[in-house]
Design an enzyme around this catalytic site. Sequence first.
Site, PDB file in Angstrom:
ATOM      1  NE  ARG A 104       6.475 -15.923  -1.542  1.00 58.01           N
ATOM      2  CZ  ARG A 104       7.533 -15.539  -2.033  1.00 58.01           C
ATOM      3  NH1 ARG A 104       8.756 -15.321  -1.375  1.00 58.01           N
ATOM      4  NH2 ARG A 104       7.544 -15.576  -3.376  1.00 58.01           N
ATOM      5  CB  THR A 108       3.292  -7.953   2.350  1.00 58.74           C
ATOM      6  OG1 THR A 108       2.462  -9.337   2.593  1.00 58.74           O
ATOM      7  CG2 THR A 108       2.019  -7.021   2.066  1.00 58.74           C
ATOM      8  CG  ASP A 200       4.564 -20.488  -7.872  1.00 56.18           C
ATOM      9  OD1 ASP A 200       4.413 -21.637  -7.295  1.00 56.18           O
ATOM     10  OD2 ASP A 200       4.257 -19.510  -7.621  1.00 56.18           O
ATOM     11  CG  ASP A 203       1.857 -21.669 -10.155  1.00 52.87           C
ATOM     12  OD1 ASP A 203       0.872 -22.209  -9.482  1.00 52.87           O
ATOM     13  OD2 ASP A 203       1.917 -20.407 -10.460  1.00 52.87           O
TER      14      ASP A 203
HETATM   15  C1  PRP Z   1       5.809 -20.970  -1.934  1.00 54.45           C
HETATM   16  C2  PRP Z   1       6.609 -22.073  -1.609  1.00 54.45           C
HETATM   17  C3  PRP Z   1       6.734 -21.830  -0.014  1.00 54.45           C
HETATM   18  C4  PRP Z   1       6.906 -20.309   0.022  1.00 54.45           C
HETATM   19  C5  PRP Z   1       8.349 -19.826   0.110  1.00 54.45           C
HETATM   20  O1  PRP Z   1       4.384 -21.246  -1.474  1.00 54.45           O
HETATM   21  O2  PRP Z   1       6.178 -23.499  -1.637  1.00 54.45           O
HETATM   22  O3  PRP Z   1       5.852 -22.245   0.809  1.00 54.45           O
HETATM   23  O4  PRP Z   1       6.421 -19.950  -1.295  1.00 54.45           O
HETATM   24  O5  PRP Z   1       8.392 -18.464   0.256  1.00 54.45           O
HETATM   25  P1  PRP Z   1       8.972 -17.959   1.805  1.00 54.45           P
HETATM   26  O6  PRP Z   1      10.041 -18.508   1.944  1.00 54.45           O
HETATM   27  O7  PRP Z   1       9.217 -16.511   1.208  1.00 54.45           O
HETATM   28  O8  PRP Z   1       7.674 -17.900   2.506  1.00 54.45           O
HETATM   29  P2  PRP Z   1       3.402 -20.314  -2.283  1.00 54.45           P
HETATM   30  O9  PRP Z   1       2.939 -19.210  -0.846  1.00 54.45           O
HETATM   31  O10 PRP Z   1       3.357 -19.845  -3.458  1.00 54.45           O
HETATM   32  O11 PRP Z   1       2.068 -21.354  -2.142  1.00 54.45           O
HETATM   33  P3  PRP Z   1       1.841 -22.716  -2.920  1.00 54.45           P
HETATM   34  O12 PRP Z   1       2.607 -23.708  -2.596  1.00 54.45           O
HETATM   35  O13 PRP Z   1       0.301 -22.703  -2.729  1.00 54.45           O
HETATM   36  O14 PRP Z   1       2.041 -22.277  -4.526  1.00 54.45           O
HETATM   37  N1  URA Z   2       8.123 -19.795  -3.849  1.00 58.45           N
HETATM   38  C1  URA Z   2       8.394 -20.458  -5.114  1.00 58.45           C
HETATM   39  O1  URA Z   2       7.600 -21.276  -5.136  1.00 58.45           O
HETATM   40  N2  URA Z   2       9.480 -19.912  -5.762  1.00 58.45           N
HETATM   41  C2  URA Z   2      10.355 -18.965  -5.243  1.00 58.45           C
HETATM   42  O2  URA Z   2      11.256 -18.896  -5.967  1.00 58.45           O
HETATM   43  C3  URA Z   2       9.933 -18.530  -3.964  1.00 58.45           C
HETATM   44  C4  URA Z   2       8.754 -18.783  -3.391  1.00 58.45           C
END
Ligand code: PRP
Ligand code: URA
Length: 209
Positions: A104, A108, A200, A203
Amino acid sequence: MENVIESTHPLIQHKISILRDKHTGTNEFRRLVDEIGMLMAYEALKDLPTHMVEIETPIETCMSPMLSGRKLAVVPILRAGLGMSSGILTLVPSAKVGHIGMYRDEETHEPHAYFCKLPESISERLILVTDPMLATGGSAVEAIDFIKKRGGKNIKFMSLIAAPEGIKRLHEAHPDVQIYVGHIDRELNKDAYICPGLGDAGDRIFGTK
Ligand code: PRP
Ligand code: URA
Protein backbone atom coordinates in the site's frame (compact mmCIF):
# COMPACT_ATOMS: atom_id res chain seq x y z
CA MET A 1 -24.49 -9.22 4.50
CA GLU A 2 -24.65 -12.20 2.17
CA ASN A 3 -21.27 -13.85 1.55
CA VAL A 4 -19.66 -12.22 4.61
CA ILE A 5 -18.98 -14.76 7.37
CA GLU A 6 -17.62 -13.42 10.67
CA SER A 7 -16.24 -15.99 13.09
CA THR A 8 -17.78 -16.28 16.52
CA HIS A 9 -15.60 -19.17 17.67
CA PRO A 10 -14.11 -18.49 21.15
CA LEU A 11 -10.75 -20.05 20.19
CA ILE A 12 -10.37 -17.66 17.27
CA GLN A 13 -11.53 -14.65 19.31
CA HIS A 14 -9.14 -15.54 22.15
CA LYS A 15 -6.16 -15.82 19.81
CA ILE A 16 -7.07 -12.56 18.03
CA SER A 17 -7.11 -10.78 21.43
CA ILE A 18 -3.51 -11.91 22.05
CA LEU A 19 -2.54 -10.72 18.56
CA ARG A 20 -3.96 -7.27 19.29
CA ASP A 21 -1.80 -6.86 22.41
CA LYS A 22 1.15 -4.64 21.56
CA HIS A 23 3.30 -6.64 24.02
CA THR A 24 2.93 -9.85 21.96
CA GLY A 25 6.31 -10.50 20.32
CA THR A 26 7.12 -11.67 16.79
CA ASN A 27 7.53 -15.33 17.68
CA GLU A 28 4.14 -15.68 19.37
CA PHE A 29 2.44 -13.40 16.84
CA ARG A 30 3.62 -15.55 13.92
CA ARG A 31 2.54 -18.76 15.63
CA LEU A 32 -0.93 -17.37 16.39
CA VAL A 33 -1.49 -16.10 12.84
CA ASP A 34 -0.61 -19.57 11.62
CA GLU A 35 -3.01 -21.23 14.09
CA ILE A 36 -5.90 -18.87 13.35
CA GLY A 37 -5.32 -19.40 9.61
CA MET A 38 -5.75 -23.13 10.20
CA LEU A 39 -8.88 -22.74 12.33
CA MET A 40 -10.51 -20.36 9.86
CA ALA A 41 -9.61 -22.54 6.88
CA TYR A 42 -11.33 -25.49 8.56
CA GLU A 43 -14.58 -23.51 8.32
CA ALA A 44 -13.94 -21.87 4.93
CA LEU A 45 -13.12 -25.20 3.26
CA LYS A 46 -16.21 -27.02 4.42
CA ASP A 47 -17.45 -27.38 0.83
CA LEU A 48 -14.24 -28.85 -0.65
CA PRO A 49 -15.31 -31.49 -3.18
CA THR A 50 -15.01 -35.15 -2.19
CA HIS A 51 -15.59 -38.47 -3.89
CA MET A 52 -16.20 -41.93 -2.48
CA VAL A 53 -13.40 -44.49 -2.48
CA GLU A 54 -13.31 -48.09 -1.42
CA ILE A 55 -11.36 -48.64 1.82
CA GLU A 56 -10.55 -51.90 3.54
CA THR A 57 -10.82 -51.43 7.29
CA PRO A 58 -9.54 -54.15 9.64
CA ILE A 59 -13.21 -55.22 9.89
CA GLU A 60 -14.65 -54.95 6.36
CA THR A 61 -14.64 -53.02 3.09
CA CYS A 62 -16.57 -49.73 2.93
CA MET A 63 -17.05 -46.66 0.74
CA SER A 64 -15.67 -43.53 2.38
CA PRO A 65 -15.11 -39.89 1.19
CA MET A 66 -11.71 -38.49 0.16
CA LEU A 67 -10.81 -35.01 -1.18
CA SER A 68 -11.18 -34.89 -4.97
CA GLY A 69 -7.92 -34.34 -6.84
CA ARG A 70 -5.61 -31.41 -6.24
CA LYS A 71 -8.32 -28.80 -6.44
CA LEU A 72 -7.28 -26.15 -3.92
CA ALA A 73 -5.04 -23.14 -4.52
CA VAL A 74 -3.97 -21.01 -1.55
CA VAL A 75 -3.01 -17.50 -2.67
CA PRO A 76 -1.45 -15.31 0.03
CA ILE A 77 -1.17 -11.57 -0.62
CA LEU A 78 2.47 -10.75 0.18
CA ARG A 79 3.82 -10.21 2.61
CA ALA A 80 1.44 -10.63 5.52
CA GLY A 81 -0.86 -13.19 3.85
CA LEU A 82 2.06 -15.64 3.86
CA GLY A 83 1.72 -15.91 7.64
CA MET A 84 -1.72 -17.48 7.26
CA SER A 85 -0.86 -19.93 4.49
CA SER A 86 1.33 -22.45 6.34
CA GLY A 87 -1.49 -23.40 8.75
CA ILE A 88 -3.78 -24.00 5.77
CA LEU A 89 -1.17 -26.15 4.06
CA THR A 90 -0.91 -28.27 7.20
CA LEU A 91 -4.62 -29.03 6.74
CA VAL A 92 -4.44 -29.55 2.96
CA PRO A 93 -0.85 -30.50 2.07
CA SER A 94 -1.80 -31.22 -1.57
CA ALA A 95 -2.89 -27.60 -2.20
CA LYS A 96 -0.99 -25.58 -4.76
CA VAL A 97 0.24 -22.11 -3.75
CA GLY A 98 0.14 -18.88 -5.75
CA HIS A 99 1.57 -15.52 -4.66
CA ILE A 100 0.41 -11.97 -5.24
CA GLY A 101 2.83 -9.25 -4.17
CA MET A 102 1.17 -6.01 -3.18
CA TYR A 103 2.04 -3.02 -1.01
CA ARG A 104 0.00 0.00 0.00
CA ASP A 105 1.24 3.48 -0.85
CA GLU A 106 1.67 5.20 2.53
CA GLU A 107 0.18 8.50 1.26
CA THR A 108 -2.65 7.45 -1.04
CA HIS A 109 -3.29 4.03 0.61
CA GLU A 110 -3.78 2.63 -2.90
CA PRO A 111 -2.33 -0.85 -3.60
CA HIS A 112 0.63 -1.42 -5.94
CA ALA A 113 1.14 -4.88 -7.40
CA TYR A 114 4.72 -6.10 -7.85
CA PHE A 115 4.35 -9.86 -8.35
CA CYS A 116 1.78 -12.42 -9.46
CA LYS A 117 2.33 -16.12 -9.98
CA LEU A 118 -0.59 -18.54 -9.88
CA PRO A 119 -0.75 -22.34 -10.13
CA GLU A 120 -1.75 -23.92 -13.45
CA SER A 121 -5.39 -24.83 -14.16
CA ILE A 122 -6.46 -21.95 -11.93
CA SER A 123 -9.95 -21.90 -13.49
CA GLU A 124 -10.63 -25.41 -12.12
CA ARG A 125 -9.56 -24.74 -8.54
CA LEU A 126 -11.14 -23.42 -5.40
CA ILE A 127 -8.94 -20.41 -4.64
CA LEU A 128 -8.43 -19.26 -1.05
CA VAL A 129 -6.91 -15.77 -0.93
CA THR A 130 -5.35 -14.89 2.43
CA ASP A 131 -4.42 -11.55 3.98
CA PRO A 132 -4.67 -10.90 7.74
CA MET A 133 -5.90 -7.31 7.26
CA LEU A 134 -8.80 -6.07 5.12
CA ALA A 135 -8.54 -2.30 5.63
CA THR A 136 -9.67 -0.08 2.72
CA GLY A 137 -10.12 -3.27 0.69
CA GLY A 138 -7.93 -1.94 -2.14
CA SER A 139 -5.36 -4.77 -1.96
CA ALA A 140 -7.99 -7.54 -1.81
CA VAL A 141 -10.03 -6.09 -4.69
CA GLU A 142 -6.96 -5.75 -6.91
CA ALA A 143 -5.65 -9.21 -6.02
CA ILE A 144 -9.00 -10.79 -6.89
CA ASP A 145 -9.18 -8.73 -10.12
CA PHE A 146 -5.81 -10.27 -11.06
CA ILE A 147 -6.98 -13.79 -10.28
CA LYS A 148 -10.21 -13.40 -12.25
CA LYS A 149 -8.33 -11.97 -15.27
CA ARG A 150 -6.22 -15.14 -15.24
CA GLY A 151 -9.30 -17.35 -15.22
CA GLY A 152 -10.00 -17.85 -11.49
CA LYS A 153 -13.73 -18.33 -10.82
CA ASN A 154 -14.33 -19.99 -7.48
CA ILE A 155 -12.70 -17.60 -4.99
CA LYS A 156 -12.89 -17.15 -1.21
CA PHE A 157 -11.11 -14.46 0.78
CA MET A 158 -9.95 -14.92 4.37
CA SER A 159 -8.68 -12.25 6.77
CA LEU A 160 -8.19 -12.07 10.53
CA ILE A 161 -9.43 -8.52 11.05
CA ALA A 162 -11.52 -6.37 8.72
CA ALA A 163 -12.80 -2.80 8.72
CA PRO A 164 -16.43 -2.26 7.67
CA GLU A 165 -15.13 -0.03 4.85
CA GLY A 166 -13.00 -2.86 3.44
CA ILE A 167 -15.79 -5.40 3.60
CA LYS A 168 -18.15 -3.04 1.76
CA ARG A 169 -15.60 -2.28 -0.97
CA LEU A 170 -14.66 -5.93 -1.50
CA HIS A 171 -18.26 -7.13 -1.43
CA GLU A 172 -19.36 -4.45 -3.93
CA ALA A 173 -16.48 -5.20 -6.31
CA HIS A 174 -16.74 -9.00 -6.03
CA PRO A 175 -20.17 -10.00 -4.68
CA ASP A 176 -19.54 -13.63 -5.73
CA VAL A 177 -16.55 -13.96 -3.36
CA GLN A 178 -17.21 -15.37 0.12
CA ILE A 179 -15.42 -13.24 2.72
CA TYR A 180 -14.36 -15.05 5.92
CA VAL A 181 -13.23 -12.73 8.72
CA GLY A 182 -12.06 -13.42 12.26
CA HIS A 183 -13.47 -10.14 13.55
CA ILE A 184 -15.01 -6.99 12.07
CA ASP A 185 -13.53 -3.96 13.83
CA ARG A 186 -14.93 -0.45 14.31
CA GLU A 187 -13.40 1.75 11.58
CA LEU A 188 -10.31 3.00 9.75
CA ASN A 189 -8.27 5.89 11.10
CA LYS A 190 -6.91 8.76 8.95
CA ASP A 191 -3.88 6.65 8.00
CA ALA A 192 -6.21 3.84 6.87
CA TYR A 193 -5.20 1.60 9.78
CA ILE A 194 -7.90 -0.59 11.34
CA CYS A 195 -9.12 0.54 14.81
CA PRO A 196 -8.59 -1.06 17.26
CA GLY A 197 -6.84 -3.54 14.91
CA LEU A 198 -3.44 -4.97 15.68
CA GLY A 199 -1.09 -2.51 13.98
CA ASP A 200 0.95 -3.40 10.91
CA ALA A 201 0.47 -7.12 10.37
CA GLY A 202 3.44 -7.57 8.02
CA ASP A 203 5.85 -5.84 10.41
CA ARG A 204 4.57 -7.84 13.38
CA ILE A 205 4.81 -11.18 11.55
CA PHE A 206 8.26 -10.58 10.12
CA GLY A 207 9.76 -8.42 12.86
CA THR A 208 10.39 -5.43 10.57
CA LYS A 209 9.58 -1.74 11.12
C1 PRP B 1 -1.22 -4.63 4.46
C2 PRP B 1 -2.07 -5.86 4.62
C3 PRP B 1 -2.91 -5.84 3.37
C4 PRP B 1 -3.12 -4.37 3.15
C5 PRP B 1 -4.50 -4.03 3.63
O1 PRP B 1 -0.19 -4.87 3.60
O2 PRP B 1 -1.32 -7.03 4.76
O3 PRP B 1 -2.28 -6.43 2.26
O4 PRP B 1 -2.15 -3.69 3.93
O5 PRP B 1 -4.81 -2.74 3.34
P1 PRP B 1 -5.93 -2.31 2.30
O6 PRP B 1 -7.13 -3.15 2.57
O7 PRP B 1 -6.15 -0.86 2.63
O8 PRP B 1 -5.41 -2.50 0.90
P2 PRP B 1 1.01 -3.81 3.33
O9 PRP B 1 0.69 -2.98 2.14
O10 PRP B 1 1.33 -3.09 4.60
O11 PRP B 1 2.19 -4.75 2.88
P3 PRP B 1 2.99 -5.89 3.70
O12 PRP B 1 2.06 -7.06 3.83
O13 PRP B 1 4.13 -6.17 2.80
O14 PRP B 1 3.40 -5.33 5.03
N1 URA C 1 -2.45 -2.99 7.04
C1 URA C 1 -2.11 -3.43 8.28
O1 URA C 1 -1.15 -4.20 8.41
N2 URA C 1 -2.82 -2.98 9.32
C2 URA C 1 -3.86 -2.14 9.20
O2 URA C 1 -4.49 -1.79 10.22
C3 URA C 1 -4.19 -1.71 7.91
C4 URA C 1 -3.49 -2.14 6.84
